[in-house]
Design a protein around this motif. Structure first.
Motif, PDB file in Angstrom:
ATOM      1  N   TYR A 194       1.012  -1.265   0.197  1.00  0.00           N
ATOM      2  CA  TYR A 194      -0.446  -0.141  -0.146  1.00  0.00           C
ATOM      3  C   TYR A 194       0.799   1.082   0.422  1.00  0.00           C
ATOM      4  N   CYS A 195       1.836   1.306   0.080  1.00  0.00           N
ATOM      5  CA  CYS A 195       3.065   2.274   0.651  1.00  0.00           C
ATOM      6  C   CYS A 195       2.806   2.902  -1.246  1.00  0.00           C
ATOM      7  N   HIS A 196       3.235   1.017  -1.748  1.00  0.00           N
ATOM      8  CA  HIS A 196       3.762   1.987  -3.275  1.00  0.00           C
ATOM      9  C   HIS A 196       3.026   2.619  -3.908  1.00  0.00           C
ATOM     10  N   GLU A 197       1.925   2.311  -3.398  1.00  0.00           N
ATOM     11  CA  GLU A 197       0.383   2.147  -4.571  1.00  0.00           C
ATOM     12  C   GLU A 197       0.017   3.842  -3.344  1.00  0.00           C
ATOM     13  N   ALA A 198       0.178   4.197  -2.716  1.00  0.00           N
ATOM     14  CA  ALA A 198       0.477   5.363  -2.091  1.00  0.00           C
ATOM     15  C   ALA A 198       0.480   6.380  -2.824  1.00  0.00           C
ATOM     16  N   THR A 199       2.244   6.241  -3.090  1.00  0.00           N
ATOM     17  CA  THR A 199       2.970   6.894  -3.373  1.00  0.00           C
ATOM     18  C   THR A 199       2.994   6.842  -5.308  1.00  0.00           C
ATOM     19  N   LEU A 200       2.148   6.421  -6.151  1.00  0.00           N
ATOM     20  CA  LEU A 200       1.287   6.828  -7.516  1.00  0.00           C
ATOM     21  C   LEU A 200       0.341   7.413  -7.385  1.00  0.00           C
ATOM     22  N   TYR A 201      -0.330   7.030  -6.573  1.00  0.00           N
ATOM     23  CA  TYR A 201      -1.660   7.640  -5.780  1.00  0.00           C
ATOM     24  C   TYR A 201      -1.111   9.217  -5.311  1.00  0.00           C
ATOM     25  N   ASN A 202      -0.196   9.781  -4.575  1.00  0.00           N
ATOM     26  CA  ASN A 202       0.039  10.987  -4.431  1.00  0.00           C
ATOM     27  C   ASN A 202       1.274  11.772  -5.588  1.00  0.00           C
ATOM     28  N   THR A 203       1.407  10.844  -6.674  1.00  0.00           N
ATOM     29  CA  THR A 203       2.415  11.819  -7.864  1.00  0.00           C
ATOM     30  C   THR A 203       1.203  11.660  -9.160  1.00  0.00           C
ATOM     31  N   ARG A 204       0.394  10.851  -8.809  1.00  0.00           N
ATOM     32  CA  ARG A 204      -0.170  11.938  -9.755  1.00  0.00           C
ATOM     33  C   ARG A 204      -1.642  12.578  -9.560  1.00  0.00           C
ATOM     34  N   GLN A 205      -1.755  12.366  -8.525  1.00  0.00           N
ATOM     35  CA  GLN A 205      -2.724  13.539  -7.796  1.00  0.00           C
ATOM     36  C   GLN A 205      -1.908  15.333  -7.852  1.00  0.00           C
ATOM     37  N   CYS A 206      -0.585  15.209  -7.182  1.00  0.00           N
ATOM     38  CA  CYS A 206      -0.053  16.386  -6.395  1.00  0.00           C
ATOM     39  C   CYS A 206       1.057  16.443  -7.493  1.00  0.00           C
ATOM     40  N   TYR A 207       1.791  16.004  -8.046  1.00  0.00           N
ATOM     41  CA  TYR A 207       3.184  16.297  -8.487  1.00  0.00           C
ATOM     42  C   TYR A 207       3.397  15.594 -10.081  1.00  0.00           C
ATOM     43  N   GLY A 208       2.884  15.152 -10.738  1.00  0.00           N
ATOM     44  CA  GLY A 208       3.198  14.702 -11.910  1.00  0.00           C
ATOM     45  C   GLY A 208       1.977  13.720 -12.660  1.00  0.00           C
ATOM     46  N   PHE A 209       3.041  12.313 -13.031  1.00  0.00           N
ATOM     47  CA  PHE A 209       2.081  11.404 -13.571  1.00  0.00           C
ATOM     48  C   PHE A 209       3.030  10.374 -13.553  1.00  0.00           C
ATOM     49  N   SER A 210       2.388   8.989 -13.493  1.00  0.00           N
ATOM     50  CA  SER A 210       2.586   7.789 -13.750  1.00  0.00           C
ATOM     51  C   SER A 210       3.107   7.140 -15.501  1.00  0.00           C
ATOM     52  N   THR A 211       3.746   5.834 -15.714  1.00  0.00           N
ATOM     53  CA  THR A 211       3.770   5.672 -16.686  1.00  0.00           C
ATOM     54  C   THR A 211       4.783   3.748 -16.052  1.00  0.00           C
ATOM     55  N   THR A 212       4.403   3.087 -17.004  1.00  0.00           N
ATOM     56  CA  THR A 212       4.481   1.862 -16.387  1.00  0.00           C
ATOM     57  C   THR A 212       5.885   1.696 -17.200  1.00  0.00           C
ATOM     58  N   ALA A 213       6.648   0.400 -16.764  1.00  0.00           N
ATOM     59  CA  ALA A 213       8.017   0.177 -17.614  1.00  0.00           C
ATOM     60  C   ALA A 213       8.051   0.012 -18.576  1.00  0.00           C
ATOM     61  N   ARG A 214       6.838  -0.752 -19.704  1.00  0.00           N
ATOM     62  CA  ARG A 214       6.355  -1.448 -20.348  1.00  0.00           C
ATOM     63  C   ARG A 214       6.589  -0.735 -21.553  1.00  0.00           C
ATOM     64  N   ASP A 215       5.255   0.419 -20.909  1.00  0.00           N
ATOM     65  CA  ASP A 215       4.811   1.596 -21.967  1.00  0.00           C
ATOM     66  C   ASP A 215       5.683   2.418 -22.413  1.00  0.00           C
ATOM     67  N   LEU A 216       6.792   2.101 -21.393  1.00  0.00           N
ATOM     68  CA  LEU A 216       7.871   4.040 -21.913  1.00  0.00           C
ATOM     69  C   LEU A 216       9.476   2.788 -22.721  1.00  0.00           C
ATOM     70  N   GLN A 217       9.276   1.805 -22.316  1.00  0.00           N
ATOM     71  CA  GLN A 217      10.214   1.165 -23.237  1.00  0.00           C
ATOM     72  C   GLN A 217       9.772   0.558 -25.111  1.00  0.00           C
ATOM     73  N   THR A 218       8.425   0.965 -24.848  1.00  0.00           N
ATOM     74  CA  THR A 218       7.627   0.562 -26.215  1.00  0.00           C
ATOM     75  C   THR A 218       7.739   1.713 -26.861  1.00  0.00           C
ATOM     76  N   ALA A 219       7.565   2.492 -26.316  1.00  0.00           N
ATOM     77  CA  ALA A 219       7.513   4.106 -27.109  1.00  0.00           C
ATOM     78  C   ALA A 219       9.485   4.677 -27.594  1.00  0.00           C
ATOM     79  N   VAL A 220       9.751   4.075 -25.916  1.00  0.00           N
ATOM     80  CA  VAL A 220      11.267   5.176 -27.136  1.00  0.00           C
ATOM     81  C   VAL A 220      12.092   3.990 -28.079  1.00  0.00           C
TER      82      VAL A 220
END
Length: 231
Positions: A194-220
């Protein structure tokens, strides 16, 4: 480069981006390292290590700078405040930062085995290395100067622990004006999930964005060769 992300898809100029990989060190990730020696379960980190094994080369091939941001404390700990010396050693049993391990390595001390990059990951000659001395990689380090000299304004953040050093670095980066993207799957924590999940939530809510490793690798990996030249 268009990138699937949360809370919404984003467009990133890869010529102004960098991948920061935080604390993928023996003391945190390896059997016989600091956390393993004090009974921490390292199994939650395995998937992030596996993801970084392929993500880092893919990002590097797109000519995006790779920055290895790792603890590398002074042997005399002259710049370490007393509170920091109690990290993972709240009872003061002498098992914290700078403690001498059974193998002779001093915990997270520059030049020690514990501070080295884990064997599963390989740094290239042109990668950048920054030693840090706090949870955040921006305090008392050259990280901000390096990024500004590279003309970087978007940071992909990965590594461990996602809710501690990765997140501290991310929030400071956002406060300094960088656009931040937490790479889920290439970041993990030995804390409860739940600490990781809270980090994802707070990042998206207050600071920026999240993506997945798979999506980033595919895109680059699909990024056109003609767009790889950095200005």
């Amino acid at each position: 480069m268009d990138l699937p992300a949360l809370p919404k898809p984003i467009t990133v100029d890869l010529s102004r981006a960098a991948l920061i990989v935080v604390d993928m060190q023996n003391d945190f990730c390896a059997e016989g390292g600091w956390l393993h020696s004090i009974g921490v379960d390292l199994s939650p980190l395995a998937s992030a290590i596996e993801a970084l094994e392929t993500l880092v080369p893919a990002v590097r091939s797109a000519e995006v700078p790779i920055i290895w941001l790792n603890w590398g404390n002074r042997p005399d700990q002259a710049n370490i405040p007393p509170g920091l010396a109690r990290v993972y050693d709240p009872d003061g049993r002498g098992e914290g930062i700078g403690a001498t391990m059974a193998n002779g390595s001093k915990v997270l001390t520059k030049g020690s085995w514990g501070a080295e990059l884990i064997s599963a990951l390989t740094a290239a000659p042109n990668d950048l290395h920054v030693d840090k001395y706090r949870m955040s990689g921006f305090w008392d380090t050259a990280l901000d100067s390096i990024l500004r000299n590279l003309r970087v304004d978007t940071l992909f953040l990965s590594g461990i622990n996602s809710d501690q050093c990765v997140y501290s670095t991310l929030t400071d980066a956002a406060s300094l004006g960088y656009d931040v993207v937490l790479v889920d799957g290439a970041s993990a924590t030995t804390s409860p999930q739940y600490c990781h999940e809270a980090t994802l939530y707070n990042t998206r809510q207050c600071y920026g964005f999240s993506t997945t490793a798979r999506d980033l690798q595919t895109a680059v990996s699909a990024y056109p060769d003609t767009c790889k030249e950095r200005s």
